[in-house]
Scaffold this active site. Structure first.
Site, PDB file in Angstrom:
ATOM      1  N   GLU A 115       0.879  -1.184   0.096  1.00  0.00           N
ATOM      2  CA  GLU A 115      -0.182   0.064  -0.019  1.00  0.00           C
ATOM      3  C   GLU A 115       0.971   1.244   0.026  1.00  0.00           C
ATOM      4  OE1 GLU A 115      -2.320   1.701  -0.640  1.00  0.00           O
ATOM      5  OE2 GLU A 115      -4.179   1.471   0.505  1.00  0.00           O
ATOM      6  N   ASP A 116       0.274   2.589  -0.564  1.00  0.00           N
ATOM      7  CA  ASP A 116       1.210   3.458  -0.543  1.00  0.00           C
ATOM      8  C   ASP A 116       1.004   4.267   0.986  1.00  0.00           C
ATOM      9  OD1 ASP A 116      -1.298   4.303  -1.205  1.00  0.00           O
ATOM     10  OD2 ASP A 116      -0.977   5.754  -2.680  1.00  0.00           O
ATOM     11  N   ASP A 119      -4.626   5.334   6.231  1.00  0.00           N
ATOM     12  CA  ASP A 119      -4.901   6.507   6.642  1.00  0.00           C
ATOM     13  C   ASP A 119      -6.001   6.145   7.572  1.00  0.00           C
ATOM     14  OD1 ASP A 119      -5.091   9.264   6.705  1.00  0.00           O
ATOM     15  OD2 ASP A 119      -5.661   9.567   4.589  1.00  0.00           O
ATOM     16  N   PHE A 168      -2.217  16.017   4.039  1.00  0.00           N
ATOM     17  CA  PHE A 168      -2.550  15.586   2.617  1.00  0.00           C
ATOM     18  C   PHE A 168      -1.264  15.640   1.798  1.00  0.00           C
ATOM     19  CE2 PHE A 168      -4.096  14.828  -1.488  1.00  0.00           C
ATOM     20  CZ  PHE A 168      -4.934  13.914  -1.255  1.00  0.00           C
ATOM     21  N   ARG A 181       1.052  11.969  -9.384  1.00  0.00           N
ATOM     22  CA  ARG A 181       1.613  10.742  -8.874  1.00  0.00           C
ATOM     23  C   ARG A 181       3.183  10.645  -9.743  1.00  0.00           C
ATOM     24  NH1 ARG A 181      -2.792   7.321  -7.594  1.00  0.00           N
ATOM     25  NH2 ARG A 181      -4.832   7.617  -8.590  1.00  0.00           N
TER      26      ARG A 181
END
Ligand code: PRP
Length: 190
Positions: A115-116, A119, A168, A181
């Site tokens: 996963e990046d 959250d 963010f 990205r």
């Protein structure tokens, strides 16, 4: 200390962002940490009889996964899972849209979910539940970023790149409304 937040006005103006401002995490730091994770992961799975299966969560984790895969010194297969929880904004919609699971058979296999960012934990926990239905031999999670301040669901993370403050972030696979990205470092959007 210099400000690491990146100001991006209209989403359409993606091009000028490249190289603007100081990243929160530079490409060089990311590369170093990903190499370390590759070594750690290779050690943990050193005695496997079958290749590790890296299950990459589309789309954000693809950049991290591509580098992580090349940092491994053990055989690994690559599979993908599609999940989406954000719309076009900077806050999670709270709903995980689960659309596409991996192709390969996973029963009895050792899975590393990649996963990046974790959250709220909703995306990963939804996918973990799905993957467990395939009865893998083991299931661990590697995430480039962990933002624990936003956690709503407890998630077991086995390999973490960086813990992040409540901001963010974009770049290195992470997007804002589908863009940014491609940035080589990680930037705070604000
Ligand atoms: C982002 C990110 C994680 C997830 C994390 O994905 O890539 O998968 O949200 O948030 P959570 O822990 O609150 O669930 P997104 O839905 O934006 O899709 P994308 O990876 O295609 O950008």
């Amino acid at each position: 200390m210099s400000d690491t937040r990146l100001s991006i006005a209209p989403v359409k103006a993606a091009a000028p962002v490249r190289g603007a401002g100081k990243p929160m995490i530079s490409a060089r730091r990311i590369a170093r940490r990903v190499r370390e994770l590759g070594h750690e992961i290779s050690d943990v799975y050193a005695d496997l009889d079958q290749p590790l299966v890296m299950v990459v969560i589309l789309k954000g984790a693809t950049v991290f996964a591509a580098d992580l895969l090349r940092s491994l010194s053990i055989p690994a297969e690559l599979e993908f899972v599609r999940a989406s929880s954000y719309g076009t904004g900077t806050a999670s919609s709270g709903r995980v849209k689960f659309a596409h699971l991996v192709e390969g058979p996973l029963t009895g296999r050792d899975i590393l979910l990649v996963e990046d960012i974790v959250d709220s934990g909703r995306t990963v926990s939804t996918i973990v539940k799905e993957l467990r239905r395939h009865h893998p031999a083991s299931l661990r999670l590697a995430t480039l970023l962990d933002r624990p301040a936003r956690r709503e669901i407890t998630v077991d993370i086995h390999f973490t790149g960086f813990r992040m403050p409540h901001r963010f972030v974009i770049g290195y696979g992470l997007d804002y409304a589908g863009l940014y990205r491609e940035l080589p470092g990680i930037y705070s959007l604000g």
